[in-house]
Scaffold this motif. Sequence first.
Motif, PDB file in Angstrom:
ATOM      1  N   PRO A  26       0.805  -1.237   0.000  1.00  0.00           N
ATOM      2  CA  PRO A  26       0.000   0.000   0.000  1.00  0.00           C
ATOM      3  C   PRO A  26       0.839   1.288   0.000  1.00  0.00           C
ATOM      4  O   PRO A  26       0.502   2.232  -0.720  1.00  0.00           O
ATOM      5  CB  PRO A  26      -0.816  -0.123   1.298  1.00  0.00           C
ATOM      6  CG  PRO A  26      -0.849  -1.578   1.611  1.00  0.00           C
ATOM      7  CD  PRO A  26       0.404  -2.176   1.053  1.00  0.00           C
ATOM      8  N   ALA A  27       1.922   1.303   0.775  1.00  0.00           N
ATOM      9  CA  ALA A  27       2.748   2.524   0.813  1.00  0.00           C
ATOM     10  C   ALA A  27       3.460   2.739  -0.526  1.00  0.00           C
ATOM     11  O   ALA A  27       3.663   3.876  -0.966  1.00  0.00           O
ATOM     12  CB  ALA A  27       3.769   2.437   1.947  1.00  0.00           C
ATOM     13  N   SER A  59       1.529   6.408  -7.251  1.00  0.00           N
ATOM     14  CA  SER A  59       0.400   7.148  -7.823  1.00  0.00           C
ATOM     15  C   SER A  59       0.744   8.616  -8.041  1.00  0.00           C
ATOM     16  O   SER A  59       0.055   9.310  -8.783  1.00  0.00           O
ATOM     17  CB  SER A  59      -0.820   7.015  -6.908  1.00  0.00           C
ATOM     18  OG  SER A  59      -0.590   7.725  -5.705  1.00  0.00           O
ATOM     19  N   THR A  60       1.823   9.086  -7.403  1.00  0.00           N
ATOM     20  CA  THR A  60       2.206  10.498  -7.585  1.00  0.00           C
ATOM     21  C   THR A  60       3.202  10.691  -8.718  1.00  0.00           C
ATOM     22  O   THR A  60       3.560  11.825  -9.032  1.00  0.00           O
ATOM     23  CB  THR A  60       2.845  11.046  -6.291  1.00  0.00           C
ATOM     24  OG1 THR A  60       4.085  10.359  -6.072  1.00  0.00           O
ATOM     25  CG2 THR A  60       1.941  10.814  -5.080  1.00  0.00           C
ATOM     26  N   ALA A 114       0.901   4.058  -3.035  1.00  0.00           N
ATOM     27  CA  ALA A 114       0.632   5.487  -2.815  1.00  0.00           C
ATOM     28  C   ALA A 114       1.739   6.334  -3.430  1.00  0.00           C
ATOM     29  O   ALA A 114       1.474   7.362  -4.061  1.00  0.00           O
ATOM     30  CB  ALA A 114       0.507   5.758  -1.314  1.00  0.00           C
ATOM     31  N   ALA A 115       2.990   5.892  -3.270  1.00  0.00           N
ATOM     32  CA  ALA A 115       4.109   6.660  -3.831  1.00  0.00           C
ATOM     33  C   ALA A 115       4.063   6.640  -5.362  1.00  0.00           C
ATOM     34  O   ALA A 115       4.290   7.662  -6.014  1.00  0.00           O
ATOM     35  CB  ALA A 115       5.434   6.087  -3.327  1.00  0.00           C
ATOM     36  N   ALA A 119       9.607   5.097  -2.476  1.00  0.00           N
ATOM     37  CA  ALA A 119       8.865   5.147  -1.203  1.00  0.00           C
ATOM     38  C   ALA A 119       9.852   5.128  -0.047  1.00  0.00           C
ATOM     39  O   ALA A 119       9.927   4.159   0.717  1.00  0.00           O
ATOM     40  CB  ALA A 119       7.895   3.967  -1.123  1.00  0.00           C
TER      41      ALA A 119
END
Lengths: 325, 318
Positions: B9-10, B16-17, B13-14, B295
């Motif tokens: 998940p982390a 996706s940017t 999230a990274a 990340a």
Amino acid sequence: MSAPPRPVPYDPQLLAGLAAFRELVEPFPLRADTILASRAHFAKVMPSLDAAIEGLPVRAEQHRAPGPPGAPEVALTVLRPRDPVHGAPGILGIHGGGLVLGDRFFGAGELAARVVQFGAVAVSVEYRLAPEHPAPAAAEDCYAALVWFARHAAEFGVAPERILVSGASAGGGLAAAVVLMARDRGGPALAGQLLDCPMLDDRNETVSSRQFAGIGVWDRYANAAAWTAALGARRGTESVPAYAAPARAAELAGLPPAFLTVGSAEVFRDETVRYASRIWAAGGRAELHVWSGGYHEFAGTTPEAEVSRSAVAARDSWLHRVFAR
Amino acid sequence: MLQPVPFDPAVAAALSTLPETEPTAYTAAKLPELRAAMAAQFAPVPAVIGDRPVDHTEHIVPGPAKLAVTVFSPRGSREPAGCLYNIHGGGMMLGNRDMDTPRLVALVLELGVVAVNIEYRLAPEHPDPVPVEDCYAGLLWTVENGARLGLDPDRVVVMGGSAGGGLAAGVALLARDRGGPRLAGQLLLCPMIDDTDTSVASRQYAGLGPWPREVNRAGWAQLLGERAGTDAVSQYAAPSRATEFGGLPPAFIEVGSAEGFRDEDVEYASRIWAAGGRAELHVWSGGCHGFDLYAPDAELTRIALTARASWLQRVLGS
């Protein structure tokens, strides 16, 4: 028959621990005709439950779960934090011992340590041993324990979706089997499977199983004797079910996240790597660590070595990650 | 269609940017632009070091190519230190050594080692075997100049990420086969070692993640031209082509479970073990290619860096 392949060398920091562990648990080789003597010896040298949890803020309770269909009840030890918990993680712990020896108090100290560390509740299951009870009797007992744990989770302050199954060596193989059963039977949804140097494959045909013949602990010959005790004439044939030897599973999709850890210098190395690779190929979540020069059960039995410290840190990180979800 | 392993998940999230890059952009004509855009993201060495006690010096490896090298040393060290000989990544066609300055400065501080960071020439202007030969020449220079660089030539670990990991593995093979320096280890981070792109993992990450199959194929094509995927590829360019795994230095192989290099890296470790060699393998659950760079604050990154440092302490001694 070609010469056995050259084994991977042990980490120098593990040599003394390996010698001591071997002297403790395998003073004589495990073979078909020494299984009962090995079992008796093992029972004598393993610490008692009281000794295992001494000084820890942990309560031990004894329970009984309904057994598998047509089988006796299953004895369980529940280890819980002394103070009440709510929504806690749960760990079903399955002991090792090659499917032929050990009891639910073997490894209780490790489980109790996880209880303290994670505010978890652990259940250790007494499963039937081979050769008196051939496979998959042991896995069925462990599954019965899982069903009981999930059903009674709330009474212990455990969130049922945070239960994971954990085991080392034979216990790792049984943990993998229980997870397959839970998937196939629509059983409890699990948070993960922690497979520590797991015994997964009855065929004993990998490179690593040939590299570690006559050296280390739990060598090729002990492994063969144990699998034969569990499977009899079925060992190595096409009629070995996945619940007896999870490496036989045809399908590894739809499983909870796995953590697989093993030494590079032991029989179970290649089957562990292969199991992880098959989970990934199916799009599943698995973390794999193969520790350089590690013997079977190195991290728990030589905890002061640097490689063992790193192995424990990786395991704890994974537990934090799966329990955080 | 193969189901890919999901990202942690982390990590997700990274990722996706990150801006999307068209895989088709990795052509020879577009590479100068991509390299310049990449280089603009790397901070200069003094800015990375800041006020931390690390010294750095610039050198040139003598020879026609005049390869640039940056050497990082812990300030005030007197004893000859262990050495990390580093090779940057970028698919054999991108990047420069500044991209690894943060990673190296952190390791110099943590472990008290000297780090040597080589600037090798890139494909396609310099196709195989130029990159791996440049890296090998830099290794020889490092060992020959060990005394003045403050490093112990018997405690050199070659390391690199991605293409740099592949080149580090190639350098280790070259050192063995040419009777070159006896290396203390090879630290291979998500190494790019197999030009055939035939594994399950390579197919799971087609069009997905920060180093998708298509970009990887572009990198191999720039390095190898029409030889890519054929029997004419050298083991020093694509170490998965090696047939003999005896006599290699201890290996540390790290990769994410959610990236195209997963299976080739697992296979490389397995072949070292089968030859009786020393290798440690870590496949981090849900890690994308280079997850520690994308990340940096993830728990996955923290523990992966811990495992690297642990292994380096074991092979270099303290």
